[in-house]
Design an enzyme around this catalytic site. Structure first.
Site, PDB file in Angstrom:
ATOM      1  N   HIS A  93       0.816  -1.208   0.000  1.00 40.83           N
ATOM      2  CA  HIS A  93       0.000   0.000   0.000  1.00 40.83           C
ATOM      3  C   HIS A  93       0.855   1.266   0.000  1.00 40.83           C
ATOM      4  O   HIS A  93       1.943   1.307   0.570  1.00 40.83           O
ATOM      5  CB  HIS A  93      -0.903   0.038   1.228  1.00 40.83           C
ATOM      6  CG  HIS A  93      -2.152  -0.783   1.105  1.00 40.83           C
ATOM      7  ND1 HIS A  93      -3.051  -0.604   0.085  1.00 40.83           N
ATOM      8  CD2 HIS A  93      -2.646  -1.779   1.888  1.00 40.83           C
ATOM      9  CE1 HIS A  93      -4.066  -1.469   0.234  1.00 40.83           C
ATOM     10  NE2 HIS A  93      -3.834  -2.184   1.317  1.00 40.83           N
ATOM     11  N   CYS A 147       0.335   2.751  -4.586  1.00 45.22           N
ATOM     12  CA  CYS A 147      -0.434   3.924  -4.997  1.00 45.22           C
ATOM     13  C   CYS A 147       0.319   5.214  -4.692  1.00 45.22           C
ATOM     14  O   CYS A 147       1.158   5.263  -3.797  1.00 45.22           O
ATOM     15  CB  CYS A 147      -1.775   3.943  -4.274  1.00 45.22           C
ATOM     16  SG  CYS A 147      -2.850   2.575  -4.738  1.00 45.22           S
TER      17      CYS A 147
END
Length: 317
Positions: A93, A147
């Site tokens: 993440h 991301c």
């Protein structure tokens, strides 16, 4: 900068799946294992003992916490010598920290960061500090399949970014289940607040309360940003899975029988289809084209000096 082939090759590979949480991913372990095999191939020549792998798999003896990741990267940087080739591959993440919601006055309003398994975020200022410590003549390549990873090395020159175009035609792909590798600012804040019981939206307050001196430079030294600016063209090379305002995908195929990060998988495909030397620029452009064909809406970027943009990926012979 093209490097001599007699330099050492050092790697830190990190995969965070966040098992048994609402943020769980599925392909990140597979990404780093595939990268390990690629690096060990005759093509790139990394030795097993020079590759450190960190995953948050149950029972792991080397958990990818913020402290452990930074220690591994610092160790790799500190032992680097001219001619060495260093790589950090991260699959997990990422988040975009909203500094504007903080109680402090930061020069920047947004900050890109990766999110280790313990949420002790590592920001683009931390990566800039690592690159600045790199000895002259060594290169440090970061592949971040996360991301908001565009610009993860603070102040690195954009070579391929939001303005770059794709000229490929999308094609049909196997049935896929896609999950974003993004954790919203509010989700991170909620988690940290539950640990500190402090009522504030200032991310730095929570991180400093929990991690103290092990928190990101961004929050320990918010007014020292200028001290970490690059003094010259450096040897940092960032291949990001997407633009700073985009999310990267975690893919499951065939009912979960095969899982991977979209960008990590695209790199594997490009290198398999192109056995000869590829420049960093060529690799990112080809990875973009593959993701475009697969209808995966993310645009890998390249940040580095002009010279390194056209240098061979990992100085392959």
């Amino acid at each position: 900068m093209e490097q001599a082939q007699n330099g050492r090759r050092l790697a830190v590979l990190v995969g965070c799946n966040y098992p048994d949480t609402r943020n769980e991913l599925h392909g990140c372990y597979n990404d780093v294992l595939a990268m390990k095999e690629l690096l060990k191939s005759e093509r790139f020549g990394f030795e097993e003992d020079n590759i450190e792998i960190m995953t948050d798999k149950h029972g792991s003896s080397n958990m990818p916490t913020g402290v452990n990741i930074k220690k591994a990267l610092s160790k790799m940087i500190d032992q680097a010598k001219p001619g060495d080739v260093l790589i950090f591959h991260y699959s997990g993440h990422g988040t975009l920290i909203d500094l504007n919601k903080s109680g402090h006055l930061y020069k920047k309003k947004k900050e890109e960061a990766i999110v280790p398994t313990d949420f002790n975020m590592i920001t683009n200022l931390d990566f800039r500090n690592l690159v600045n410590r790199l000895p002259k003549g060594a290169t440090f390549t970061i592949i971040s399949d996360s991301c908001h990873s565009g610009g993860l090395i603070d102040k690195e020159k954009e070579q391929i970014g939001p303005s770059s175009d794709n000229n490929t035609t999308p094609e049909d792909v196997l049935s896929q289940k896609k999950k974003s590798k993004n954790i919203q600012f509010e989700t991170v804040l909620e988690h940290l607040s539950s640990l500190t019981n402090i009522n504030t939206q200032d991310m730095g307050t929570h991180l400093l309360e929990i991690f103290g001196a092990d928190a990101s430079i961004r929050f320990r030294e918010p007014n020292l940003e200028d001290a970490f600016k690059p003094l010259k063209e450096d040897e940092g090379i960032l291949l990001s899975g997407c633009q700073a305002n985009e999310t990267s995908a975690d893919i499951e195929e065939d009912g979960g029988k095969r899982s991977y990060g979209a960008f990590s998988n695209a790199i594997q495909i490009v290198l398999k289809e192109n056995p000869g030397p590829l420049s960093n620029r060529e690799l990112v452009i080809k990875a973009r084209n593959i993701l475009n064909k697969q209808h995966i809406e993310q645009h890998p970027c390249l940040y580095c000096s002009d010279e390194n943009a056209n240098s061979t990926f990992l100085s392959q012979a």
